[in-house]
Design an enzyme around this catalytic site. Structure first.
Site, PDB file in Angstrom:
ATOM      1  N   ASP A 232      33.803   2.370 -67.696  1.00  0.00           N
ATOM      2  CA  ASP A 232      33.136   3.086 -66.619  1.00  0.00           C
ATOM      3  C   ASP A 232      31.804   2.363 -66.435  1.00  0.00           C
ATOM      4  O   ASP A 232      31.329   1.663 -67.343  1.00  0.00           O
ATOM      5  CB  ASP A 232      32.936   4.566 -66.958  1.00  0.00           C
TER       6      ASP A 232
HETATM    7  C1  BGC Z   1      31.904   7.030 -62.321  1.00  0.00           C
HETATM    8  C2  BGC Z   1      33.222   6.373 -62.002  1.00  0.00           C
HETATM    9  C3  BGC Z   1      33.043   5.408 -60.853  1.00  0.00           C
HETATM   10  C4  BGC Z   1      31.970   4.397 -61.211  1.00  0.00           C
HETATM   11  C5  BGC Z   1      31.695   3.384 -60.118  1.00  0.00           C
HETATM   12  C6  BGC Z   1      30.794   6.020 -62.535  1.00  0.00           C
HETATM   13  O1  BGC Z   1      29.566   6.648 -62.687  1.00  0.00           O
HETATM   14  O2  BGC Z   1      32.033   7.845 -63.467  1.00  0.00           O
HETATM   15  O3  BGC Z   1      34.200   7.332 -61.708  1.00  0.00           O
HETATM   16  O4  BGC Z   1      34.252   4.797 -60.541  1.00  0.00           O
HETATM   17  O5  BGC Z   1      30.754   5.091 -61.484  1.00  0.00           O
HETATM   18  O6  BGC Z   1      31.081   3.975 -59.030  1.00  0.00           O
END
Ligand code: BGC
Length: 761
Positions: A232
């Protein structure tokens, strides 16, 4: 011609290989021009494209992205109970990605809804792992059919937003395997997502990004995952341990800082270069699977896709209550009340936020269709505030109309990524106005726009409730169709609406103390808990009404016996006995009657959405396997169903079972028995291999008559018998005043009886 990725890797320097392990910027993988390796772009997901550019990048949806189509969020999508629809959504998004030059779409998000308070529940599918897995797998098939990768997320046990980046989810393995992992497992086994996104949080003290058990043993060795693991955004902990654990790509770019750590670890011998090669190979396979399969014919037709968004949301909305007030009668004078009629809430805040290409409200839809609708605001949609004049005007308008539709919902600020809700209520101004309107207008209909359940204290006083969820940019038009009978509601709840948040099984342990959150309720979450405790709920899992009626008859199983390898077909006849065409969701639940261990009363193990014309009858067939009967037995590190009786329950909803059948299951898996001082006499008597040896020991120790009396099924003294059999061998030895030698002899005798002719040691 297939790429020779091994040959490519052999031409790379160590530094080049390490550089591929993190992004080149916020949204791209690292290119290596001299070797013809291009950068590939990511975008969020899951319910539309959030493609950002020109350096205004963020992971919270703060900055504008390209104009795109916002489809129903996962909370709505799961309510369709329709994998075909999820596949259609995926395929629409896949084509959009090809047209926009996006190689990986960050979705689906499949974390299980442990508490209704999780701020990101709108982005998640369900409280049930079986339903979640089926919808997720179909979505992945759809996206990947366009040679665009998916990134199923957030792996794993990321079920709250509070301290999501460092909190440790404390979960026992059985609960992980039965509740929090199966959706990932199903998606990996059925659809091979090209990538999987590891979560920020720790699991039992170990960050997901460092977790070898999770990323290598379970994901790759057991499930056969072939793609790459991406963090993530910003979830890396220890980059070198990450490579060892099976983490491949770090996003976004670390500016080379972490790549250098990988290089140093290889040089000083603490990291095996073969592991890096493996990681690079996994990343390149996905990069080239996109690069080598571009679809120049792909288009992003925003108008056409908007129409799809409307159609999809029409299939997702759930009719929760209806005393006949819906559908509205053509020509009826209807008061539309509430700010959401004019500006619907159709998506949640954070990284999934879409810059929607167009939004047509329910009010605009009604006006375009020249319906006899008058609008009054009643309450604002973005805050909890009562304006007495607006309040009274709304009550007056409701009184004077033939029906009143209150467009209620949660303001943006109440639920979103990065924070959880503090309660399960609608803003008080809305609850009060709904109650006041219901008091003067018998045909009061409430339309809900929310990403997660709300308490509905007025539920028994209104004529109908229509749950639109966060239904995407088509929500207004879909709502219009459903309210006025141009479409027949066919969604079913993918989560329970408890009466009060305090009823939720995680209530006392959510969201933990910031360092740890204990999943103390174990496998008993959602309906698994309410059902087992026979608790009343507002609306049960699987519930949803239609403008027509369905009847069930003739349940039959292809066999009433099953074993470890077998499958059984469950057939049922379903008819649409009402006046209009509709769709029924046939649901199959399994109930374990063996009493082998503590289990939920029933669990969903099959479903099918069937279209039935008025008067039409169809036979629906669902298949069950041994896994569907099983629980995760940590003693044998495997799925296990005890031999014995299981009930197959089929019906409209978890609280509306229509028919049931019985299945006799036989297993060859025998949990190993360990004989030591704590083994009880009853365990030994239950095992045919040790029962005779134990009787012999008892006869020698206490004499034949006493033993006869204690072991006979006709024994008069049940209490005495129960007391004797509850005794462990250690205590038996004490009562019989055995010396150490005699005690060891007894244990050894029982062990050799157990192992005689046995393959289980
Ligand atoms: C989120 C993800 C997301 C990523 C990119 C993170 O903070 O938890 O679900 O895909 O950011 O935006």
């Amino acid at each position: 011609m297939a790429r020779d990725i091994h040959a490519l890797i052999s031409q790379m320097t160590l530094e080049e290989k390490a550089s591929l392990c993190s992004g080149s910027d916020f949204w791209h993988t690292q290119p290596i021009e001299r070797l013809g390796i291009p950068a590939v772009m990511f975008a969020d997901g899951p319910h539309g494209l959030r493609k950002q550019g020109d350096g205004r990048d963020d992971h919270l949806g703060l900055n504008e992205s390209i104009e795109a189509v916002c489809f129903p969020a996962a909370c709505a999508l799961a309510s369709s109970f329709d994998p075909e629809l999820a596949k259609k959504l995926g395929s629409t998004l896949g084509q959009e990605c090809q047209a926009e030059g996006l190689g990986v779409l960050l979705g689906p998000a499949v974390n299980i809804k442990r508490s209704p308070l999780c701020g990101r529940n709108f982005e998640y599918l369900s409280e049930d792992p079986f339903l979640t897995g089926k919808i997720a797998a179909a979505y992945i098939d759809g996206v990947q059919s366009w040679d665009v990768g998916t990134s199923i997320k957030h792996f794993a046990a990321n079920n709250q937003e509070y301290r999501r980046m460092n909190c440790s989810s404390e979960v026992d393995e059985r609960t992980l395997r039965e509740i929090y992992l199966p959706a990932f497992e199903e998606a990996v086994k059925a659809s091979q997502p090209q990538t999987i996104m590891c979560s920020y949080n720790k699991i039992n003290g170990v960050y997901s990004a460092d977790n070898e058990w999770l990323l290598s043993k379970v994901l790759r060795e057991e499930w056969g995952f072939e793609g790459y693991v991406v963090t993530d955004w910003g979830a890396v902990n220890n980059r070198v341990q990450g490579v060892r654990a099976g983490l491949d790509l770090e996003m976004p770019s670390s500016g080379g800082v972490n790549d250098a750590k990988i290089v140093a670890a290889i040089k000083n011998g603490t990291l095996d270069e073969a592991l890096l090669d493996q990681t690079v190979e996994r990343i390149l396979k996905v990069v080239f699977s996109y690069v080598d399969h571009r679809h120049p014919e792909a288009t992003f037709d925003r108008d056409a896709d908007h129409e799809k968004a409307v159609e999809m949301e029409t299939e997702c909305a759930v009719l929760l209550e209806n005393n006949g007030a819906l559908p509205l009668k053509a020509g009826a004078k209807v008061a539309y009340i509430g700010g959401f009629a004019l500006t619907p809430r159709y998506q949640g805040g954070g990284s999934s936020h879409i810059n929607a290409s167009k939004v047509i409200s329910a009010l605009q839809s009604a006006q375009v269709k020249r319906r006899n609708v008058i609008y009054t605001e009643g309450f604002p949609s973005d805050r909890d505030e009562i304006d007495p004049d607006a309040f009274c005007a709304a009550v007056d308008a409701a009184r004077e109309a033939e029906a009143a539709v209150v467009f209620a919902g949660l303001p943006d600020i109440v639920e979103g990524e990065s924070y959880d809700r503090v309660n399960m209520k609608l803003p008080a101004c809305q609850d009060r106005l709904i109650a006041a309107i219901a008091a003067v207008q018998p045909n009061t209909i409430v339309v809900l726009h929310n990403g997660s359940p709300v308490e509905c204290p007025w539920a028994e006083d209104v004529a109908a409730v229509l749950e639109m969820y966060l239904g995407g940019q088509g929500v207004g038009e879909a709502c219009d169709r459903l309210l006025w009978g141009e479409a027949n509601p066919c969604g079913r709840l993918a989560e329970t609406f408890p009466l009060r948040v305090e009823d939720n099984p995680s209530f006392l342990n959510f969201p933990g103390d910031g360092k740890k959150v204990k999943y103390a309720e174990g496998v008993f979450i959602g309906y698994r808990y309410y059902d087992t405790k026979k608790m009343p709920v507002r609306w049960a899992f699987g519930h949803g009404l239609s403008y027509t009626q369905f009847e069930y008859r003739d349940l039959w199983l292809s066999s009433d016996k099953m074993d470890d390898e077998g499958t059984v077909q469950v057939n049922v006849v379903v008819s649409n006995t009402g006046p209009i065409d509709g769709k029924e969701v046939v649901q199959l639940y399994i109930s374990d009657k063996t009493g082998c261990t503590s289990r939920p009363t029933k669990e969903l193990k099959g479903f099918a959405k069937v279209a039935l014309r008025s008067g039409e009858t169809k036979t629906v067939t669902l298949e069950i396997t041994a896994r569907d009967l099983s629980w995760y037995n940590e003693d044998i590190d495997d799925w296990y169903a005890a031999s014995g009786k299981y009930e197959v329950l089929v019906g409209h909803a978890s609280d509306d079972i229509q028919l049931s059948g019985e299945l006799q299951f036989t297993t060859n898996k025998i949990p190993p028995m360990i004989i030591d001082g704590s083994t009880t006499l009853s365990e030994l008597m239950d095992n045919p291999k040790t029962a005779a040896a134990l009787s012999q020991i008892l006869r020698t120790t206490f004499g034949s008559a006493a033993t006869e009396n204690a072991t006979s099924t006709e024994s008069k003294d049940a209490t005495e018998q129960a007391t004797i059999f509850a005794m462990p061998l250690k205590t038996l030895a004490n009562f019989a005043a055995m010396g150490e030698e005699q005690y060891q002899e007894m244990l050894n005798g029982l062990r050799s009886a157990l192992h005689q002719g046995s393959i289980n040691h």
